[in-house]
Design an enzyme around this catalytic site. Structure first.
Site, PDB file in Angstrom:
ATOM      1  N   SER A 129       0.833  -1.204   0.000  1.00 49.23           N
ATOM      2  CA  SER A 129       0.000   0.000   0.000  1.00 49.23           C
ATOM      3  C   SER A 129       0.867   1.252   0.000  1.00 49.23           C
ATOM      4  O   SER A 129       1.742   1.409   0.841  1.00 49.23           O
ATOM      5  CB  SER A 129      -0.892   0.044   1.248  1.00 49.23           C
ATOM      6  OG  SER A 129      -1.611  -1.140   1.378  1.00 49.23           O
TER       7      SER A 129
ATOM      8  N   GLU B 195      -4.799  -3.343  15.466  1.00 47.62           N
ATOM      9  CA  GLU B 195      -4.545  -3.731  16.846  1.00 47.62           C
ATOM     10  C   GLU B 195      -5.439  -2.949  17.817  1.00 47.62           C
ATOM     11  O   GLU B 195      -5.920  -1.866  17.514  1.00 47.62           O
ATOM     12  CB  GLU B 195      -3.076  -3.426  17.223  1.00 47.62           C
ATOM     13  CG  GLU B 195      -2.076  -4.246  16.475  1.00 47.62           C
ATOM     14  CD  GLU B 195      -1.976  -3.846  15.008  1.00 47.62           C
ATOM     15  OE1 GLU B 195      -2.146  -2.651  14.692  1.00 47.62           O
ATOM     16  OE2 GLU B 195      -1.753  -4.743  14.176  1.00 47.62           O
TER      17      GLU B 195
ATOM     18  N   ARG C  94       0.076  -9.127  -3.801  1.00 45.47           N
ATOM     19  CA  ARG C  94       0.448  -9.736  -2.522  1.00 45.47           C
ATOM     20  C   ARG C  94      -0.747 -10.511  -1.964  1.00 45.47           C
ATOM     21  O   ARG C  94      -1.857 -10.005  -1.951  1.00 45.47           O
ATOM     22  CB  ARG C  94       0.877  -8.637  -1.552  1.00 45.47           C
ATOM     23  CG  ARG C  94       1.208  -9.123  -0.154  1.00 45.47           C
ATOM     24  CD  ARG C  94       1.702  -7.983   0.728  1.00 45.47           C
ATOM     25  NE  ARG C  94       3.138  -8.016   0.936  1.00 45.47           N
ATOM     26  CZ  ARG C  94       3.895  -6.945   1.119  1.00 45.47           C
ATOM     27  NH1 ARG C  94       3.358  -5.743   1.062  1.00 45.47           N
ATOM     28  NH2 ARG C  94       5.189  -7.049   1.329  1.00 45.47           N
TER      29      ARG C  94
ATOM     30  N   HIS D 225      -4.847  -2.681  -3.806  1.00 43.85           N
ATOM     31  CA  HIS D 225      -3.755  -3.599  -4.151  1.00 43.85           C
ATOM     32  C   HIS D 225      -3.947  -3.998  -5.613  1.00 43.85           C
ATOM     33  O   HIS D 225      -5.021  -4.445  -6.005  1.00 43.85           O
ATOM     34  CB  HIS D 225      -3.800  -4.860  -3.269  1.00 43.85           C
ATOM     35  CG  HIS D 225      -3.532  -4.591  -1.819  1.00 43.85           C
ATOM     36  ND1 HIS D 225      -3.811  -5.485  -0.833  1.00 43.85           N
ATOM     37  CD2 HIS D 225      -2.989  -3.528  -1.197  1.00 43.85           C
ATOM     38  CE1 HIS D 225      -3.472  -4.995   0.344  1.00 43.85           C
ATOM     39  NE2 HIS D 225      -2.968  -3.795   0.154  1.00 43.85           N
TER      40      HIS D 225
ATOM     41  N   HIS E  16      -2.198 -11.818   1.404  1.00 39.61           N
ATOM     42  CA  HIS E  16      -1.993 -11.599   2.836  1.00 39.61           C
ATOM     43  C   HIS E  16      -2.359 -12.844   3.648  1.00 39.61           C
ATOM     44  O   HIS E  16      -3.232 -13.626   3.270  1.00 39.61           O
ATOM     45  CB  HIS E  16      -2.817 -10.398   3.311  1.00 39.61           C
ATOM     46  CG  HIS E  16      -2.261  -9.088   2.881  1.00 39.61           C
ATOM     47  ND1 HIS E  16      -2.542  -8.530   1.653  1.00 39.61           N
ATOM     48  CD2 HIS E  16      -1.414  -8.229   3.503  1.00 39.61           C
ATOM     49  CE1 HIS E  16      -1.899  -7.375   1.541  1.00 39.61           C
ATOM     50  NE2 HIS E  16      -1.208  -7.167   2.650  1.00 39.61           N
TER      51      HIS E  16
ATOM     52  N   SER F 185       1.974  -7.969   6.992  1.00 37.71           N
ATOM     53  CA  SER F 185       2.645  -8.692   5.897  1.00 37.71           C
ATOM     54  C   SER F 185       4.143  -8.815   6.213  1.00 37.71           C
ATOM     55  O   SER F 185       4.552  -8.721   7.365  1.00 37.71           O
ATOM     56  CB  SER F 185       2.452  -7.937   4.572  1.00 37.71           C
ATOM     57  OG  SER F 185       3.106  -6.684   4.606  1.00 37.71           O
TER      58      SER F 185
HETATM   59  I1  8IG Z   1      -1.516   0.782   6.236  1.00 37.53           I
HETATM   60  O1  8IG Z   1      -1.927   0.292  12.144  1.00 37.53           O
HETATM   61  C1  8IG Z   1      -1.562  -0.186   7.967  1.00 37.53           C
HETATM   62  N1  8IG Z   1      -1.416  -1.494   8.032  1.00 37.53           N
HETATM   63  N2  8IG Z   1      -1.391  -4.248  11.799  1.00 37.53           N
HETATM   64  N3  8IG Z   1      -1.662  -1.947  11.978  1.00 37.53           N
HETATM   65  C2  8IG Z   1      -1.492  -3.059  11.217  1.00 37.53           C
HETATM   66  N4  8IG Z   1      -1.399  -3.010   9.894  1.00 37.53           N
HETATM   67  C3  8IG Z   1      -1.490  -1.801   9.319  1.00 37.53           C
HETATM   68  C4  8IG Z   1      -1.675  -0.623  10.031  1.00 37.53           C
HETATM   69  C5  8IG Z   1      -1.764  -0.701  11.435  1.00 37.53           C
HETATM   70  N5  8IG Z   1      -1.716   0.389   9.156  1.00 37.53           N
END
Ligand code: 8IG
Length: 273
Positions: free
Chosen positions: A40, A194, A93, A72, A95, A213
């Site tokens: 991204s 999270e 990709r 993506h 995931h 990733s």
């Molecule tokens: I763009 O804050 C992106 N990808 N785990 N946490 C996680 N993946 C992400 C985040 C994030 N921002």
């Protein structure tokens, strides 16, 4: 067609070899020197690297599945660099959170190795734990913590991960931009972001970047003997570090704003290889 990687008895390395053979046949390029996975925010880099020789829908290549995430892209692009080397640009990709299994997650990396690539550049969009990274910072990955509780390796294969993210390549990146920060990338399973408590946990464990990733891919790339450069675009501060809720649209927007700058940076770094 069912993805042959899903077959329990399939040999993922043979399927990667088959994929590499298909790429060679379609692109006319028998061997690639480096490979890049563009996450991204990094897609524009593909246009800046050099001359596109061939742009192949990933769905035409064995073992690749269609991308499931808006933002993506799904092509494998063979690019001739100004120095005459060939780069394989992976815009497809898979995931871990898509639940297609770890073999699918690392198939692109194994395929890249089978095309001859000796250097694997893994980029991603990610959350930042360090407050100073607000605003689209590009950060070099110095190491990772794999919180997926999984491995792309099968069987008793005890691959060494010391210096997984090549110091030599990070030094070359610093020659282009000495102000680049480094950080430890923490791979969570996702696709949810999270909780603030989990971000605090990652911080206490020694993490600086949270994402979904890269760590599993880096392990597979090392198994294949490749040298790895990892880079994160910090599109958002991690949950609880920033005061507002996270949303995917904002993440894409931040990526778009940073895209031209970081893509140029990546193109400059690759010239050093
Ligand atoms: I763009 O804050 C992106 N990808 N785990 N946490 C996680 N993946 C992400 C985040 C994030 N921002």
């Amino acid at each position: 067609m069912v993805n042959p990687l899903y077959e329990q008895n399939a040999n993922p390395f043979e399927i990667a070899q088959e994929a590499a053979d298909q790429i060679a046949k379609i692109s006319g390029i028998q061997s690639h020197d480096i490979a890049l996975t563009l996450g991204s925010g990094w897609a524009k880099a593909a246009d800046l690297l050099g001359e596109t020789v061939s742009d192949i829908p990933a769905s035409q290549i064995i073992g690749f599945s269609k991308p499931s995430v808006v933002g993506h892209v799904g092509t494998l692009r063979s690019v001739k660099l100004p120095n005459g080397k060939h780069a394989l640009v992976i815009g497809a990709r898979t995931h871990y959170y898509e639940n297609h299994g770890v073999r699918s997650v690392v198939h692109s990396v194994r395929t890249a190795a089978k095309t001859g690539a000796k250097i694997m550049i893994l980029t991603n969009g990610a959350g930042g734990i360090k407050r100073q990274w607000d605003g689209g910072a590009a950060v070099l990955i110095s190491d990772h913590i794999n919180l997926t509780a999984n491995s792309p390796l099968e069987g008793a294969n005890f691959v060494d991960l010391t210096d997984l993210y090549s110091k030599r390549l990070r030094d070359l990146a610093h020659e282009v931009d000495s102000s680049l920060d480094e950080g430890v990338y923490v791979q969570f399973r996702g696709p949810h972001y999270e909780t603030p408590a989990e971000v605090q946990m990652a911080k206490i464990l020694g993490g600086d970047i949270v994402g979904m990733s890269t760590a599993l891919e880096a392990i597979a790339a090392r198994e294949m003997g490749m040298e790895i450069l990892g880079m994160s675009l910090i599109t958002n501060l991690a949950a609880g570090i920033q005061s507002t809720p996270l949303n995917h649209a904002e993440v894409l927007e931040a990526g778009k704003n940073a895209e031209a700058r970081i893509s140029k940076l990546l193109a400059e770094i690759i010239k050093k290889f």
